[in-house]
Write a protein that holds these residues in place. Structure first.
Motif, short mmCIF file in Angstrom:
data_model
loop_
_atom_site.label_atom_id
_atom_site.label_comp_id
_atom_site.label_asym_id
_atom_site.label_seq_id
_atom_site.Cartn_x
_atom_site.Cartn_y
_atom_site.Cartn_z
N ALA A 194 11.79 -14.03 7.89
CA ALA A 194 11.62 -12.66 8.38
C ALA A 194 11.78 -11.72 7.19
CB ALA A 194 12.63 -12.35 9.47
N MET A 195 10.66 -11.33 6.60
CA MET A 195 10.67 -10.52 5.38
C MET A 195 10.49 -9.03 5.71
SD MET A 195 6.84 -11.11 3.79
CE MET A 195 6.74 -9.45 3.09
N HIS A 196 11.12 -8.18 4.91
CA HIS A 196 10.96 -6.73 5.03
C HIS A 196 10.07 -6.23 3.90
CE1 HIS A 196 15.01 -6.22 7.38
NE2 HIS A 196 14.19 -7.09 7.95
N THR A 197 9.09 -5.42 4.25
CA THR A 197 8.22 -4.82 3.25
C THR A 197 8.07 -3.33 3.55
OG1 THR A 197 6.00 -4.77 2.28
CG2 THR A 197 6.17 -5.64 4.52
N TYR A 198 8.40 -2.50 2.58
CA TYR A 198 8.34 -1.04 2.74
C TYR A 198 7.67 -0.40 1.52
CZ TYR A 198 11.47 -1.04 6.79
OH TYR A 198 12.03 -1.21 8.04
N PRO A 199 6.34 -0.44 1.48
CA PRO A 199 5.64 0.20 0.36
C PRO A 199 6.00 1.67 0.17
CG PRO A 199 4.14 -1.21 1.57
CD PRO A 199 5.40 -1.15 2.37
N LEU A 200 6.28 2.38 1.26
CA LEU A 200 6.64 3.79 1.16
C LEU A 200 7.97 3.97 0.44
CD1 LEU A 200 6.24 6.79 1.78
CD2 LEU A 200 7.27 6.40 4.02
N VAL A 201 8.98 3.22 0.83
CA VAL A 201 10.29 3.30 0.19
C VAL A 201 10.17 2.99 -1.30
CG1 VAL A 201 12.60 2.29 0.07
CG2 VAL A 201 11.57 2.78 2.29
N ASP A 202 9.34 2.02 -1.62
CA ASP A 202 9.21 1.60 -3.01
C ASP A 202 8.65 2.71 -3.90
OD1 ASP A 202 10.19 -0.84 -2.27
OD2 ASP A 202 8.24 -1.83 -2.18
N THR A 203 7.89 3.65 -3.32
CA THR A 203 7.37 4.75 -4.14
C THR A 203 8.47 5.74 -4.51
OG1 THR A 203 6.78 6.21 -2.26
CG2 THR A 203 5.13 4.60 -2.98
N ILE A 204 9.58 5.72 -3.79
CA ILE A 204 10.73 6.56 -4.15
C ILE A 204 11.54 5.88 -5.25
CG2 ILE A 204 12.88 7.59 -3.30
CD1 ILE A 204 10.37 8.98 -2.28
N GLU A 205 11.76 4.59 -5.08
CA GLU A 205 12.55 3.84 -6.06
C GLU A 205 11.78 3.66 -7.38
OE1 GLU A 205 15.62 3.30 -5.28
OE2 GLU A 205 15.31 3.97 -3.22
N ASN A 206 10.46 3.45 -7.27
CA ASN A 206 9.63 3.25 -8.46
C ASN A 206 8.26 3.89 -8.19
OD1 ASN A 206 8.10 2.42 -10.61
ND2 ASN A 206 8.56 0.25 -10.40
N PRO A 207 8.06 5.15 -8.58
CA PRO A 207 6.82 5.87 -8.27
C PRO A 207 5.56 5.21 -8.81
CG PRO A 207 8.51 7.38 -9.04
CD PRO A 207 9.03 6.00 -9.29
N ASN A 208 5.70 4.33 -9.80
CA ASN A 208 4.52 3.71 -10.42
C ASN A 208 4.32 2.26 -10.00
OD1 ASN A 208 3.97 6.09 -12.00
ND2 ASN A 208 5.70 5.51 -13.31
N LEU A 209 5.05 1.82 -8.98
CA LEU A 209 4.94 0.42 -8.57
C LEU A 209 3.54 0.10 -8.04
CD1 LEU A 209 6.52 -2.24 -8.24
CD2 LEU A 209 7.07 -1.51 -5.92
N TRP A 210 2.97 1.03 -7.28
CA TRP A 210 1.59 0.89 -6.82
C TRP A 210 0.99 2.29 -6.75
CZ3 TRP A 210 0.19 3.03 -2.01
CH2 TRP A 210 1.25 3.35 -1.16
#
Length: 209
Positions: A72-88
């Protein structure tokens, strides 16, 4: 309550380094086995995708993976843009302004797919290629509450949800997807506004109709 309880999850985001309830992998595995030996339903633990993909760097989770029935994996592309704005590439500045929101949501779902693939590859490397994978949590904020300006929006939430459903229906992704969350949770302050319904139980456009 086997007709009501379909599966059990022991622990939620307890392995990832930033967890407020962090457990050592061996200790969590012991808890999981304790439960799994006493029930007939499938048992898992929910955690951040990077942990389950072996990319987090803080723990060897093989002991945990060996004691669960599905991931059961969690994926939050939106949250990741806060932690690392250049991740995607959420800004999509090369796209005409009128098409930018849709392009951002296309990129967001591709990011979620990449994280799913990373988890799947790690399982295969451990000889667990047949283990089912569920997205235990994912979602998109309808309103910015932690600096997600130009990203959080009810229409973007709807587009993300539609893309998740299409991914699930394609048969190329997870066995199931759990959307976070049903209702807004003001008590979580900056982590609020994920709901398909607001705190007054009014439906946002993602689920209207």
């Amino acid at each position: 309550y086997q007709s009501l309880v379909l599966a059990l999850s022991v622990g939620n985001e307890t392995l990832v380094a930033w967890s407020g309830q962090r457990q050592e992998a061996a200790n969590l595995a012991r808890y999981i086995k304790l439960v799994r030996d006493r029930v007939s339903q499938p048992v898992t633990t929910d955690d951040n995708w990077a942990v389950l993909a072996g990319q987090s760097g803080e723990q060897n989770v093989q002991a945990v993976l060996s004691n669960i029935d599905f991931v059961a994996m969690h994926t939050y592309p939106l949250v990741d843009t806060i932690e690392n704005p250049n991740l995607w590439n959420w800004k999509q500045e090369s796209v005409p302004a009128a098409d930018r929101a849709a392009a951002m949501m296309n990129a967001a779902i591709e990011r979620a797919k990449l994280e799913y693939s990373a988890v799947k590859s790690n399982l295969a490397s451990l000889g667990l290629q047949n283990m089912p994978i569920v997205v235990g949590e994912t979602g998109w904020k309808a309103v910015a509450s932690k600096g997600e300006t130009l990203r959080a929006h009810p229409v973007n939430q709807k587009m993300y949800w539609e893309r998740l459903k299409a991914w699930k229906a394609s048969g190329t992704g997870p066995a199931n997807i759990v959307l976070f969350a049903a209702f807004d949770e003001p008590w979580k302050q900056s982590d609020d506004k994920w709901g398909l319904f607001n705190v007054n139980r009014q439906a946002r456009c993602a689920v209207q109709g």
